[in-house]
Design a protein around this motif. Structure first.
Motif, mmCIF file in Angstrom:
data_model
loop_
_atom_site.group_PDB
_atom_site.id
_atom_site.type_symbol
_atom_site.label_atom_id
_atom_site.label_comp_id
_atom_site.label_asym_id
_atom_site.label_seq_id
_atom_site.Cartn_x
_atom_site.Cartn_y
_atom_site.Cartn_z
ATOM 1 N N LEU A 56 0.835 -1.212 0.000
ATOM 2 C CA LEU A 56 0.000 0.000 0.000
ATOM 3 C C LEU A 56 0.870 1.263 0.000
ATOM 4 O O LEU A 56 0.542 2.260 -0.658
ATOM 5 N N THR A 57 1.996 1.198 0.709
ATOM 6 C CA THR A 57 2.892 2.358 0.755
ATOM 7 C C THR A 57 3.476 2.637 -0.636
ATOM 8 O O THR A 57 3.522 3.783 -1.090
ATOM 9 N N TYR A 58 3.902 1.589 -1.334
ATOM 10 C CA TYR A 58 4.456 1.799 -2.684
ATOM 11 C C TYR A 58 3.370 2.254 -3.661
ATOM 12 O O TYR A 58 3.634 3.024 -4.591
ATOM 13 N N LYS A 65 0.338 7.143 -6.694
ATOM 14 C CA LYS A 65 -0.356 8.285 -6.062
ATOM 15 C C LYS A 65 -1.786 7.924 -5.657
ATOM 16 O O LYS A 65 -2.685 8.759 -5.660
ATOM 17 N N ALA A 66 -2.000 6.665 -5.346
ATOM 18 C CA ALA A 66 -3.355 6.217 -4.974
ATOM 19 C C ALA A 66 -3.408 5.939 -3.478
ATOM 20 O O ALA A 66 -2.622 5.140 -2.964
ATOM 21 N N ASP A 67 -4.341 6.592 -2.828
ATOM 22 C CA ASP A 67 -4.512 6.443 -1.379
ATOM 23 C C ASP A 67 -5.559 5.384 -1.105
ATOM 24 O O ASP A 67 -6.721 5.716 -0.862
ATOM 25 N N ILE A 68 -5.210 4.144 -1.154
ATOM 26 C CA ILE A 68 -6.222 3.107 -0.948
ATOM 27 C C ILE A 68 -5.929 2.355 0.345
ATOM 28 O O ILE A 68 -4.796 2.349 0.829
ATOM 29 N N THR A 69 -6.966 1.721 0.885
ATOM 30 C CA THR A 69 -6.764 0.972 2.126
ATOM 31 C C THR A 69 -6.888 -0.530 1.883
ATOM 32 O O THR A 69 -6.522 -1.342 2.723
ATOM 33 N N SER A 70 -7.438 -0.897 0.707
ATOM 34 C CA SER A 70 -7.543 -2.326 0.382
ATOM 35 C C SER A 70 -7.019 -2.562 -1.034
ATOM 36 O O SER A 70 -7.311 -1.793 -1.957
ATOM 37 N N LEU A 71 -6.230 -3.630 -1.193
ATOM 38 C CA LEU A 71 -5.667 -3.937 -2.515
ATOM 39 C C LEU A 71 -6.665 -4.671 -3.397
ATOM 40 O O LEU A 71 -6.477 -4.797 -4.597
ATOM 41 N N SER A 72 -7.717 -5.176 -2.767
ATOM 42 C CA SER A 72 -8.637 -6.061 -3.463
ATOM 43 C C SER A 72 -9.781 -5.290 -4.142
ATOM 44 O O SER A 72 -10.337 -4.366 -3.566
ATOM 45 N N VAL A 73 -10.126 -5.670 -5.365
ATOM 46 C CA VAL A 73 -11.314 -5.115 -6.020
ATOM 47 C C VAL A 73 -12.513 -5.925 -5.525
ATOM 48 O O VAL A 73 -12.526 -7.156 -5.668
ATOM 49 N N SER A 74 -13.485 -5.247 -4.932
ATOM 50 C CA SER A 74 -14.629 -5.988 -4.365
ATOM 51 C C SER A 74 -15.531 -6.512 -5.487
ATOM 52 O O SER A 74 -15.522 -5.990 -6.607
ATOM 53 N N GLU A 75 -16.351 -7.520 -5.162
ATOM 54 C CA GLU A 75 -17.283 -8.095 -6.148
ATOM 55 C C GLU A 75 -18.242 -7.021 -6.665
ATOM 56 O O GLU A 75 -18.555 -6.979 -7.853
ATOM 57 N N GLU A 76 -18.708 -6.126 -5.732
ATOM 58 C CA GLU A 76 -19.670 -5.077 -6.128
ATOM 59 C C GLU A 76 -19.011 -4.122 -7.133
ATOM 60 O O GLU A 76 -19.609 -3.740 -8.136
ATOM 61 N N GLU A 77 -17.764 -3.727 -6.820
ATOM 62 C CA GLU A 77 -17.033 -2.798 -7.687
ATOM 63 C C GLU A 77 -16.862 -3.424 -9.080
ATOM 64 O O GLU A 77 -17.025 -2.767 -10.117
ATOM 65 N N TRP A 78 -16.570 -4.709 -9.069
ATOM 66 C CA TRP A 78 -16.314 -5.429 -10.317
ATOM 67 C C TRP A 78 -17.602 -5.537 -11.136
ATOM 68 O O TRP A 78 -17.650 -5.230 -12.327
ATOM 69 N N ASP A 79 -18.685 -5.953 -10.483
ATOM 70 C CA ASP A 79 -19.980 -6.098 -11.169
ATOM 71 C C ASP A 79 -20.468 -4.755 -11.711
ATOM 72 O O ASP A 79 -20.993 -4.674 -12.826
ATOM 73 N N ARG A 80 -20.267 -3.710 -10.910
ATOM 74 C CA ARG A 80 -20.724 -2.374 -11.320
ATOM 75 C C ARG A 80 -20.000 -1.949 -12.605
ATOM 76 O O ARG A 80 -20.601 -1.457 -13.560
#
Ligand code: NAD
Ligand code: HSO
Ligand code: ZN
Length: 434
Positions: A47-49, A55-70
């Motif tokens: 996450l730090t790299y 330049k992405a401030d994310i807290t989870s590396l995983s793409v959620s199923e909802e995000e993917w389906d959307r």
């Protein structure tokens, strides 16, 4: 775009190779530091790299199923032509890859002996999809489909997020069309390290495949051995061999199509006609400012773009085999005859209408190809990259006893009496019972 005679080009190549070696020492230090950090600190380092390089401030590396389906529904509804094109391309890729699938075999050289080869898909594969300078849904299709056709159980994708923390909806849509199981928002050397060693959220892969920037290619080289890798598919390359039967505008457009990938992409035109070389050069100059990615293209063409004039066809073919380009376009009127003489190229495009982007997007053969001269010993990515082979051996009691003394003779010559004993124990057991 520089025009060079064959002899001058040959002298230049030696110098460039030296420079590349030096640059890689510096790259290695950076890449190794990233690999070590991800190995030791897992998701937190990843996450730090991601924050530092993407330049992405994310807290989870995983793409959620909802995000993917959307993302999938959005592209399907709002970009139906694109959705259809991706589906059609996926079908062409699937059909081509099915044909490359090898079957195991068994044969019986003598009664009582059965030998064979069992082919098994890999269990866990990580596909790297580049995302720094461009978005590559086509690479998703090209690299995931062969794994799915091979029967890999788990195919995950890693790709760098955009600065807002999202992944391009089209990339996510292609991932679903291709049949991937999961997508992770991580790129560069940190993605390769996460797939090689596993983190809290990214599963360890048995093999990492896919092209990428120098950071990705170098990281793959370092983790090789702890995990399998495919080929080092680095910056894109094109080599077009043309004569004056081909409109110079076609040659120029094809060269620039690859130059737009990145500043370190390589575009080379080979010809035996000096006047034609100048026409291609003029066309390149005319077309560059018309293209959207003119800045990247200009730098790429200035640094790595060349038109090389050879004395004759045989010299041109020898030069092409030395370069071993990722993409070779044989565009002139003798294209069909020249194919047989090409020994080293990732993909060979034959005739003036087989323009390189046809292969990048649609025809079916893979666009993940060996670069940087590695086509001398590597092949396009294919189903075979996702399968491994086991030998199978069966000897009946009678056949083993027939050959027991022969085997014991070789084992004893090696001084491996335990090996000899494993055979002898069966022979003696049989002698005692008869
Ligand atoms: N051979 C093929 O089939 C094929 C297909 C598509 C793309 N390509 C090539 O892949 C390459 C893609 O490169 P890209 O940059 O667009 O995407 P990429 O995803 O491979 O690389 C971008 C990542 O590199 C890392 N990075 C950037 N700067 C860094 C730094 N200073 N230090 C450490 N890490 C850093 C970041 O994590 C970033 O997310 C291009 O050269 C393109 O030609 C090849
Ligand atoms: N030409 C690249 C391989 O060198 C693949 C690609 C993806 N999208 C467009 N082109
Ligand atoms: Zn391309």
């Amino acid at each position: 775009m520089q025009i060079l005679r064959y002899e001058t080009y040959k002298q230049n190549v030696a110098k460039t190779e030296k420079a590349t070696q030096l640059m890689q020492q510096n790259l290695d230090e950076q890449v190794l530091e990233i690999i070590r950090a991800v190995q030791e600190r897992g998701d937190e380092a990843a996450l730090t790299y991601t924050q530092k390089f993407d330049k992405a401030d994310i807290t989870s590396l995983s793409v959620s199923e909802e995000e993917w389906d959307r993302a999938f529904d959005k592209v399907k509804q709002e970009q139906p032509a694109l959705f259809k094109a991706l589906t059609e391309a996926a079908e062409n890729i699937r059909q081509y890859q099915q044909r490359t699938k090898e079957e195991g075999f068994q044969f019986s050289p003598q009664p009582g002996i059965r030998l064979g080869q069992k082919i098994t898909p890999l269990e866990r594969v990580g596909v790297y999809v580049p995302g720094g300078k461009a978005s590559y849904p086509s690479t998703v299709l090209m690299d995931v489909i062969p794994a799915v056709v091979a029967g890999v159980e788990q195919v995950v994708i890693t790709t760098p997020p955009r600065s807002d923390g999202t992944i391009d909806s089209v990339v996510l849509t292609a991932a679903k069309i291709a049949g991937a199981d999961h997508v992770y928002k991580i790129g560069g050397a940190q993605a390769v390290a996460a797939l090689a060693y596993g983190t809290e959220s990214v599963p360890k892969a048995d093999k990492i495949v896919g092209p990428g920037s120098a950071f990705v290619a170098r990281a793959k080289k370092w983790v090789f051995g702890d995990v399998a890798i495919d080929i080092i598919a680095g910056p894109s390359e094109i080599c077009a061999f043309a004569d004056n039967t081909v409109p110079p505008s076609y040659v120029a457009a094809d060269l620039l199509s690859q130059a737009e990938h990145a500043e370190d992409a390589t575009s080379i035109c080979v010809t035996t006609d000096a006047a034609y070389a100048e026409e291609v050069q003029k066309e390149v100059e005319r077309q560059i400012p018309l293209l959207e990615r003119a800045v990247i293209i200009r730098e790429s063409i200035q640094t790595n773009g060349k038109i090389i004039i050879c004395d004759e066809e045989a010299q041109a073919i020898e030069l092409i085999n030395t370069i071993a380009p990722e993409h070779l376009q044989l565009m002139g009127e003798r294209a069909e005859e020249q194919v047989e003489k090409i020994k080293h190229a990732g993909a060979i495009f034959i005739g003036p209408y087989s323009s390189e982007p046809l292969g990048d997007y649609f025809a079916g053969p893979n666009h993940t190809l060996p670069t940087n001269g590695t086509a001398r010993f590597s092949s396009p990515l294919g189903v075979y990259d996702f399968m491994k082979k086991s030998s199978t051996i069966h000897y009946s009691k009678e056949r083993l006893l027939d050959y027991a003394d022969t085997i014991i003779t070789i084992a004893e010559a090696e001084g491996l009496t335990g090996h000899a004993n494993a055979i002898r124990i069966r022979k003696e057991n049989n002698d005692a019972s008869s």
